[in-house]
Design a protein around this motif. Structure first.
Motif, PDB file in Angstrom:
ATOM      1  N   ALA A   1       1.224  -1.162   0.307  1.00  0.00           N
ATOM      2  CA  ALA A   1       0.112  -0.786  -0.165  1.00  0.00           C
ATOM      3  C   ALA A   1       1.075   1.178  -0.151  1.00  0.00           C
ATOM      4  CB  ALA A   1      -0.939   0.178   0.868  1.00  0.00           C
ATOM      5  N   THR A   2       2.049   1.664   0.604  1.00  0.00           N
ATOM      6  CA  THR A   2       2.858   2.416   1.028  1.00  0.00           C
ATOM      7  C   THR A   2       3.260   3.231  -0.516  1.00  0.00           C
ATOM      8  OG1 THR A   2       2.980   1.970   3.398  1.00  0.00           O
ATOM      9  CG2 THR A   2       4.107   3.391   2.684  1.00  0.00           C
ATOM     10  N   GLU A   3       3.636   1.537  -0.871  1.00  0.00           N
ATOM     11  CA  GLU A   3       4.757   1.885  -2.139  1.00  0.00           C
ATOM     12  C   GLU A   3       3.943   2.044  -3.248  1.00  0.00           C
ATOM     13  OE1 GLU A   3       6.734  -2.362  -2.273  1.00  0.00           O
ATOM     14  OE2 GLU A   3       8.407  -1.785  -1.257  1.00  0.00           O
ATOM     15  N   HIS A   4       3.056   1.570  -3.416  1.00  0.00           N
ATOM     16  CA  HIS A   4       2.172   2.077  -4.083  1.00  0.00           C
ATOM     17  C   HIS A   4       2.033   3.959  -3.992  1.00  0.00           C
ATOM     18  CE1 HIS A   4      -1.177   2.105  -7.284  1.00  0.00           C
ATOM     19  NE2 HIS A   4      -2.057   2.962  -6.180  1.00  0.00           N
ATOM     20  N   LEU A   5       1.782   4.361  -3.027  1.00  0.00           N
ATOM     21  CA  LEU A   5       1.412   5.726  -2.735  1.00  0.00           C
ATOM     22  C   LEU A   5       2.922   6.530  -3.360  1.00  0.00           C
ATOM     23  CD1 LEU A   5      -0.819   5.769   0.710  1.00  0.00           C
ATOM     24  CD2 LEU A   5      -1.300   6.042  -1.993  1.00  0.00           C
ATOM     25  N   ILE A   6       3.889   5.959  -2.367  1.00  0.00           N
ATOM     26  CA  ILE A   6       5.287   6.512  -3.089  1.00  0.00           C
ATOM     27  C   ILE A   6       5.003   6.012  -4.414  1.00  0.00           C
ATOM     28  CG2 ILE A   6       7.754   6.268  -3.176  1.00  0.00           C
ATOM     29  CD1 ILE A   6       6.700   4.297  -0.474  1.00  0.00           C
ATOM     30  N   ALA A   7       5.297   5.285  -5.246  1.00  0.00           N
ATOM     31  CA  ALA A   7       4.980   4.810  -7.174  1.00  0.00           C
ATOM     32  C   ALA A   7       4.053   5.990  -7.305  1.00  0.00           C
ATOM     33  CB  ALA A   7       4.422   3.490  -7.152  1.00  0.00           C
ATOM     34  N   ALA A   8       3.219   6.765  -6.515  1.00  0.00           N
ATOM     35  CA  ALA A   8       1.959   7.929  -7.409  1.00  0.00           C
ATOM     36  C   ALA A   8       3.036   9.118  -7.268  1.00  0.00           C
ATOM     37  CB  ALA A   8       0.903   7.774  -6.811  1.00  0.00           C
ATOM     38  N   GLY A   9       3.780   9.259  -6.565  1.00  0.00           N
ATOM     39  CA  GLY A   9       4.279  10.623  -6.404  1.00  0.00           C
ATOM     40  C   GLY A   9       4.516  10.660  -5.046  1.00  0.00           C
ATOM     41  N   HIS A  10       4.636  10.586  -3.786  1.00  0.00           N
ATOM     42  CA  HIS A  10       4.132  10.680  -2.106  1.00  0.00           C
ATOM     43  C   HIS A  10       5.087  10.876  -1.980  1.00  0.00           C
ATOM     44  CE1 HIS A  10      -0.504  12.316  -3.571  1.00  0.00           C
ATOM     45  NE2 HIS A  10      -0.734  10.952  -3.753  1.00  0.00           N
ATOM     46  N   ARG A  11       5.505  11.704  -1.029  1.00  0.00           N
ATOM     47  CA  ARG A  11       6.401  11.576  -0.416  1.00  0.00           C
ATOM     48  C   ARG A  11       6.292  11.640   1.284  1.00  0.00           C
ATOM     49  NH1 ARG A  11      12.421  12.600  -2.014  1.00  0.00           N
ATOM     50  NH2 ARG A  11      12.124  12.735   0.716  1.00  0.00           N
ATOM     51  N   ARG A  12       5.162  12.824   1.231  1.00  0.00           N
ATOM     52  CA  ARG A  12       4.801  13.071   3.091  1.00  0.00           C
ATOM     53  C   ARG A  12       3.290  11.757   3.215  1.00  0.00           C
ATOM     54  NH1 ARG A  12       7.493  15.726   6.331  1.00  0.00           N
ATOM     55  NH2 ARG A  12       5.499  16.302   7.383  1.00  0.00           N
ATOM     56  N   ILE A  13       3.988  10.812   3.541  1.00  0.00           N
ATOM     57  CA  ILE A  13       2.738   9.847   3.863  1.00  0.00           C
ATOM     58  C   ILE A  13       2.271   9.753   5.461  1.00  0.00           C
ATOM     59  CG2 ILE A  13       1.845   7.449   2.960  1.00  0.00           C
ATOM     60  CD1 ILE A  13       3.764   7.393   0.854  1.00  0.00           C
ATOM     61  N   GLY A  14       0.785  10.254   5.769  1.00  0.00           N
ATOM     62  CA  GLY A  14       0.949   9.918   6.384  1.00  0.00           C
ATOM     63  C   GLY A  14       0.393   8.244   7.209  1.00  0.00           C
ATOM     64  N   VAL A  15       0.402   8.176   8.241  1.00  0.00           N
ATOM     65  CA  VAL A  15      -0.275   6.944   8.864  1.00  0.00           C
ATOM     66  C   VAL A  15      -1.553   6.960  10.036  1.00  0.00           C
ATOM     67  CG1 VAL A  15       1.907   5.791  10.242  1.00  0.00           C
ATOM     68  CG2 VAL A  15      -0.134   4.632   9.343  1.00  0.00           C
ATOM     69  N   VAL A  16      -2.258   6.460   9.686  1.00  0.00           N
ATOM     70  CA  VAL A  16      -3.347   6.057  11.287  1.00  0.00           C
ATOM     71  C   VAL A  16      -3.520   4.444  11.560  1.00  0.00           C
ATOM     72  CG1 VAL A  16      -5.964   6.952  11.840  1.00  0.00           C
ATOM     73  CG2 VAL A  16      -4.422   7.992  10.302  1.00  0.00           C
ATOM     74  N   VAL A  17      -3.133   3.903  12.707  1.00  0.00           N
ATOM     75  CA  VAL A  17      -3.027   2.967  12.964  1.00  0.00           C
ATOM     76  C   VAL A  17      -3.142   2.888  14.596  1.00  0.00           C
ATOM     77  CG1 VAL A  17      -0.420   3.012  13.834  1.00  0.00           C
ATOM     78  CG2 VAL A  17      -1.438   1.300  13.865  1.00  0.00           C
ATOM     79  N   ALA A  18      -4.006   1.608  15.265  1.00  0.00           N
ATOM     80  CA  ALA A  18      -3.998   1.609  16.696  1.00  0.00           C
ATOM     81  C   ALA A  18      -3.136   1.166  17.218  1.00  0.00           C
ATOM     82  CB  ALA A  18      -5.377   0.248  15.983  1.00  0.00           C
ATOM     83  N   ALA A  19      -3.164   1.871  18.072  1.00  0.00           N
ATOM     84  CA  ALA A  19      -1.468   1.388  19.044  1.00  0.00           C
ATOM     85  C   ALA A  19      -1.477  -0.180  18.927  1.00  0.00           C
ATOM     86  CB  ALA A  19      -1.214   2.150  20.174  1.00  0.00           C
ATOM     87  N   SER A  20      -2.298  -0.472  19.731  1.00  0.00           N
ATOM     88  CA  SER A  20      -1.937  -2.091  20.654  1.00  0.00           C
ATOM     89  C   SER A  20      -1.735  -2.698  20.339  1.00  0.00           C
ATOM     90  CB  SER A  20      -3.212  -2.037  21.721  1.00  0.00           C
ATOM     91  OG  SER A  20      -4.493  -1.990  20.974  1.00  0.00           O
ATOM     92  N   HIS A  21      -2.932  -3.482  18.837  1.00  0.00           N
ATOM     93  CA  HIS A  21      -3.037  -4.328  18.221  1.00  0.00           C
ATOM     94  C   HIS A  21      -1.982  -5.211  17.227  1.00  0.00           C
ATOM     95  CE1 HIS A  21      -6.806  -4.043  19.312  1.00  0.00           C
ATOM     96  NE2 HIS A  21      -7.214  -5.199  18.376  1.00  0.00           N
ATOM     97  N   HIS A  22      -1.828  -6.293  17.509  1.00  0.00           N
ATOM     98  CA  HIS A  22      -0.551  -7.397  16.687  1.00  0.00           C
ATOM     99  C   HIS A  22      -0.513  -6.904  14.802  1.00  0.00           C
ATOM    100  CE1 HIS A  22       0.995  -9.827  14.233  1.00  0.00           C
ATOM    101  NE2 HIS A  22       2.371 -10.340  15.313  1.00  0.00           N
ATOM    102  N   THR A  23      -1.701  -7.031  14.871  1.00  0.00           N
ATOM    103  CA  THR A  23      -2.151  -6.939  13.763  1.00  0.00           C
ATOM    104  C   THR A  23      -1.625  -5.564  13.100  1.00  0.00           C
ATOM    105  OG1 THR A  23      -3.983  -8.590  13.666  1.00  0.00           O
ATOM    106  CG2 THR A  23      -3.711  -7.165  11.428  1.00  0.00           C
ATOM    107  N   THR A  24      -2.442  -4.369  13.489  1.00  0.00           N
ATOM    108  CA  THR A  24      -2.005  -3.372  12.975  1.00  0.00           C
ATOM    109  C   THR A  24      -0.726  -2.150  13.449  1.00  0.00           C
ATOM    110  OG1 THR A  24      -3.030  -2.343  15.242  1.00  0.00           O
ATOM    111  CG2 THR A  24      -3.989  -2.207  13.532  1.00  0.00           C
ATOM    112  N   GLY A  25      -0.028  -3.348  14.507  1.00  0.00           N
ATOM    113  CA  GLY A  25       1.181  -3.121  14.573  1.00  0.00           C
ATOM    114  C   GLY A  25       2.732  -3.366  13.504  1.00  0.00           C
ATOM    115  N   ARG A  26       1.884  -4.744  12.792  1.00  0.00           N
ATOM    116  CA  ARG A  26       2.718  -5.319  11.416  1.00  0.00           C
ATOM    117  C   ARG A  26       2.332  -4.748  10.484  1.00  0.00           C
ATOM    118  NH1 ARG A  26       7.012  -8.247  11.244  1.00  0.00           N
ATOM    119  NH2 ARG A  26       6.361  -9.305   9.903  1.00  0.00           N
ATOM    120  N   ARG A  27       0.937  -3.855  10.154  1.00  0.00           N
ATOM    121  CA  ARG A  27       0.547  -3.240   9.248  1.00  0.00           C
ATOM    122  C   ARG A  27       2.022  -1.645   9.057  1.00  0.00           C
ATOM    123  NH1 ARG A  27      -5.855  -4.035   8.909  1.00  0.00           N
ATOM    124  NH2 ARG A  27      -5.214  -6.413   7.928  1.00  0.00           N
TER     125      ARG A  27
END
Lengths: 333, 333
Positions: B170-196
């Motif tokens: 997902a992130t590389e897809h945005l980078i390929a579109a030309g983005h440099r500053r990409i924000g991420v919204v993530v739930a702190a505690s979960h393993h799953t979102t931690g991996r993401r």
DNA sequence: TTGTTTCAAAACAACGTTGTCTCAGCTCGC
DNA sequence: GCGAGCTGAGACAACGTTGTTTTGAAACAA
């Protein structure tokens, strides 16, 4: 390693089976010294009381409720299951889930399975089959409550939405916005959507007299794809016959119709059933909606009173609907 | 009226209990005359075999699988349940549902209940608690499979999504579109979102070196409302620090972020998890998505092999993800 | 007719638990 | 010192099934 039994724990602790039973069930009449020996033996063996054997004793009923519901992918059914489980758990009941979206024969087999396992009661979102044979089970003490639609062949407690009133409300809302030619997309066979169609027809007749049959798109299965095509056909009618607004009778059909409209969404629309992201669409979607969660909760409450022994004639609860104006339903012709 | 027993049927038919048992189980060695008498008696009494008593016999295991899953309102869990039930039913198993979205103590009580009922196996979407105590149950023949995230304290079969790879994609897809500053919204505690989050960080570091911590919005609970506020704050940063794209790590967070953006949706976005209507939003939403249904199916298959007696070390299955470009993720900075 | 074979059907035991009854041992009062 | 009263713990039966063993009767051969 097998699951240990009370007998094995008793042997290890050097006491009788019954003493282990007493300890496990918190009977006071076990001396501290023996209790400690039993506790240690349980700990060592990893013993766990077998509730199956327990519920075999006379007069015991299982604490498990069965829920037969359609596709859990549909958020409507998910919410029902959610409500059911909340109330069930609060009263110390488990919930077995079975799926009813198959052919009637598979469904009947599923119900038979559950009855064979002596579930305490059944919550069923009925399909097209005849549920008459359940009357005998009800007589024998396994109560049944139906959700979302009444069942064929068995008059039991039922929790419904006010489908007729909701549909009427939706249609009148469009009429109030100035529409005269309002199309409806409806699944032919279902009782629920039938009632919704009736509500639409009543509102239309009350306002304009006869309803043009060309405005009524009847679908065979009620799938998204069908709805998309039907909506596209409605919108492709010549201008004088073309509806200026649509009423879609389930969330799937709403989805299909929106797809047919494309991003513009120029046609006014009110859908039955709320759905996530309705407020984020280009034109936020106005819906009439019932509370599925509450439907599950109420049905479970009814079932629990029956399990508790309450008799009396079948009850029918109709839950109200609310109209949530968001934009799509307020567009003028 | 009580549920009749075999004994009562036998008395009515004038035969022994065992003969009724033979008839019910299709034993050939029952003479036609007697069989007919038994059939009539069963019909008259409404007898139904008690599978609880049946499964008490030596060596018998219940055919019921238990599924512990979070909020069924979340379509992700609904799909998991759907997949589980499909495979279970195809193999003649029932499914008991319990909810795990409560506090760990309630969850533990729920699991204990199920074990007391001697379910054949457990499918668990683990929460934050320690599952070590289940090791003993596994040893005693009740296999456990975890879904969506690994469990604390117990190394058992686990089915996961490739969260790291998907997030990276997902992130590389945005980078390929030309983005440099990409924000991420993530739930702190979960393993799953931690991996993401890790996948996001790896992609960013590989492309740009150090990652600005201001771009990472860590939420406490991972609710829609939290995500909406966090996304709004990210987008309100001064132009030189403001992200030009967002990566949201669950469908709830995607929903919140879209709300923060409002109808315009000028900022590029890729979300993790697909959701209905993603294609109908003003700017259709690009997502990275795993197949929850398949996750449920695969976990159930693993469980069934264990129930069938297969031993061996814990297996870990990682299901792939696909990126579905729809528009929002292809917008330029 | 009698002994043997055959087979349908009954009797019995067991699964793991708990309610009821019984029994053994102790304390207490007279 | 002895019976009454109490209490802790074991024996037994029962719940509704089914696997195994036993019984009884019919069928058949000698």
């Amino acid at each position: 390693m097998r699951t240990p039994t009370m007998r094995e724990v008793a042997a290890l602790a050097g006491v009788s089976i019954k003493t282990v039973s007493r300890f496990v069930n918190g009977d006071e009449t076990v001396s501290p010294a023996i209790a400690e020996r039993v506790r240690a033996a349980i700990d060592e063996t990893g013993y766990r009381r077998n509730d199956l054997a327990r519920s075999l004793r006379p007069g015991q009923r299982s604490t498990t409720l069965a829920l037969l519901v359609g596709d859990l992918t549909n958020p409507f059914y998910g919410s029902i299951a959610n409500g059911v489980m909340g109330v069930a758990r609060a009263h110390g009941h488990n919930v077995v889930l079975a799926s009813s979206d198959e052919d009637p024969e598979a469904e009947r087999r599923g119900i038979d399975d559950l009855l064979g396992q002596r579930v305490a009661g059944l919550l069923i979102v009925p399909g097209a089959m005849d549920y008459g044979y359940l009357g005998r089970e009800v007589d024998q003490g396994t109560p049944v409550v139906f959700l979302d639609r009444p069942a064929l062949g068995l008059d039991a407690d039922t929790v419904l939405l006010d489908n007729h009133g909701g549909a009427r409300k939706a249609t009148e809302h469009l009429i109030a916005a100035g529409h005269r030619r309002i199309g409806v997309v409806v699944a032919a066979s279902h009782h629920t959507t039938g009632r919704r169609l009736d509500g639409y027809l009543d509102a239309m007749r009350a306002a304009f007299g006869e309803v043009d049959e060309a405005l009524v798109a009847r679908l065979e299965h009620g799938t998204r794809a069908e709805a998309e095509q039907a909506a596209a056909e409605l919108l492709a009618l010549p201008p004088d016959r073309r509806p200026t607004a649509l009423f879609t009778t389930t969330n799937f059909l709403t989805h299909g119709a929106l797809r047919a409209m494309g991003p513009g969404q120029g046609t006014a629309l009110v859908g039955f059933d709320d759905f996530p992201f309705a407020d984020l669409l280009p034109t936020p979607v106005t819906v009439v909606s019932g509370d599925a969660d509450e439907m599950g909760r109420e049905a479970t409450r009814l079932l629990l009173t029956r399990i508790a022994g309450q008799s009396g004639p079948p009850r029918r609860v109709e839950l109200g609907t609310v109209l949530i104006p968001r934009g799509s339903g307020e567009q003028k012709p």
